[in-house]
Design an enzyme around this catalytic site. Structure first.
Site, PDB file in Angstrom:
ATOM      1  N   SER A 167     -26.004  45.783  49.210  1.00  0.00           N
ATOM      2  CA  SER A 167     -25.571  44.390  49.233  1.00  0.00           C
ATOM      3  C   SER A 167     -26.053  43.740  50.508  1.00  0.00           C
ATOM      4  O   SER A 167     -26.275  44.418  51.520  1.00  0.00           O
ATOM      5  CB  SER A 167     -24.032  44.337  49.176  1.00  0.00           C
ATOM      6  N   TYR A 192     -15.295  46.927  52.004  1.00  0.00           N
ATOM      7  CA  TYR A 192     -16.581  46.967  51.300  1.00  0.00           C
ATOM      8  C   TYR A 192     -17.747  46.922  52.278  1.00  0.00           C
ATOM      9  O   TYR A 192     -18.705  47.704  52.165  1.00  0.00           O
ATOM     10  CB  TYR A 192     -16.643  45.790  50.332  1.00  0.00           C
TER      11      TYR A 192
END
Length: 374
Positions: free
Chosen positions: A144, A157
């Site tokens: 990501s 995350y």
């Protein structure tokens, strides 16, 4: 899809029951691959297996918690026994918590990290145990933009994705040292319309959402497939927002800190209050608890983009760059030819020679292009 030996491609996808993993499994199946689907939820796995078969691939659904290293290795053993040697391993499974750091409990940090970070480690090690003796195979880490640029409310995350990036860079160096034929690459993704925002543990007052612009998971899946086929490139960026985020982090990290502190709380929440009875997938799969398959898409279909211009440009960057260089070269050649003669004395023959030289430059360059680029 078959390789040079005529063998059907064997692919393992973790987190295959929903979101990016689900879309990626379907994309590999569409080119004829045999796809092993690893996830915890049985309903989602059954749906993913149907997707794979309908797309033209062979499916092997396996109920696995990627936080369990022994279970992941046993799954890899079964894949090779039933489908054949693994060609591509895609790590995509994750879980997370939306909350400020002070609101996240230690056990929640631990569990989410075990799934998201250690799940990638376990999958990578299981793949390496089988690929390295054969000296071939590809591992794709689904990352990501947040692996580089952390945001508030997603420390769980962001920390795990950053750890995956560090782990992958170490692995890449080791494979290069060993001159291994095994390849590893990472795909950094933008905000996506996946079901995670409806089932992750959240302590926000409003429903969590991806930061705009939002892309459909199929865009990410195309990026993953391209990365698997071009794993010599160490990293692939998908989405214009990913490029902007990573470049901004590189050149203006302090400015981004202040910008995100001011905007990222609102931009990661809708106007709707959180349903207190919403399912949470941190400790158990929500599809089994709810008795339904959530699929690949989340609740943001109305705003999600189905295509990425940036991804198209990235996939065609070599011919585009070469075309730009050729255009510049031919333009320079024409300009030089015109400058050689005063305007009044410019003869038809000199112009013809200049045009011929330009045409020859284009022809020679075209001949040097790989056939797949033409």
């Amino acid at each position: 899809m078959t390789d040079k030996r005529g063998k059907t491609e064997v692919v393992v996808v973790t987190g295959a029951s929903g979101g990016v993993g689900r879309a990626t499994a379907r994309a590999f199946a569409a080119r004829g691959a045999s796809v092993a689907l690893l996830a915890r939820g049985e309903e989602g796995l059954e749906g993913a297996a149907r997707d794979v078969r309908e797309a033209g691939g062979r499916a092997l659904p396996l109920v696995v918690d990627v936080a369990d290293a022994e279970a992941v290795d046993a799954a890899a053993e079964r894949v090779e026994a039933e489908l054949g040697p693994i060609d591509v391993w895609v790590n995509a499974a994750f879980s997370t918590v939306f909350a400020t750091i002070t609101e996240v409990k230690p056990e929640e940090f631990r569990r989410a990290t075990e799934v998201t970070y250690f799940g990638f480690v376990h999958g990578t090690q299981a793949a390496l145990r089988r690929m390295m003796p054969r000296d071939r195979g590809t591992i794709v880490q689904v990352g990501s933009a947040l692996a580089y640029r952390s945001v508030p409310l997603q420390s769980v995350y962001c920390g795990a994705k950053s750890a995956i990036r560090g782990f992958t860079e170490s692995l890449r160096c080791e494979l290069l040292h060993d001159r291994s034929g095994v390849r590893v690459t990472m795909v950094q993704l933008p905000g996506l319309n996946t079901p995670q925002f409806s089932w992750v543990l959240s302590r926000l007052s409003r429903h969590p959402r991806p930061v705009s612009p939002v892309y459909q998971p199929e865009v990410a899946a195309r990026g993953v497939l391209y990365a698997a086929d071009h794993a010599a490139r160490r990293e692939h960026w998908v989405g214009g927002s990913t490029v902007a985020t990573l470049l901004g982090q590189r050149f203006a990290a302090g400015l981004l800190d202040r910008y995100l502190a001011r905007t990222a709380y609102d931009s990661q929440q809708t106007d709707d209050p959180v349903d207190p009875s919403r399912p949470v997938n941190l400790w158990e799969p929500v599809d089994s608890a709810a008795g339904r398959d959530h699929g690949a898409h989340g609740v943001f279909d109305d705003e999600a983009h189905e295509h990425s211009v940036q991804l198209w440009l990235s996939r065609h960057r070599r011919p585009i760059a070469l075309g730009a260089a050729l255009a510049g070269g031919v333009g320079s050649a024409l300009a030089a030819g015109l400058r050689q003669q005063p305007h009044k004395g410019r003869t038809e023959a000199s112009l013809s020679r200049t045009a011929h030289s330009s045409s020859k430059a284009w022809t020679n360059a075209w001949g040097r292009l790989p056939r797949s680029w033409r």
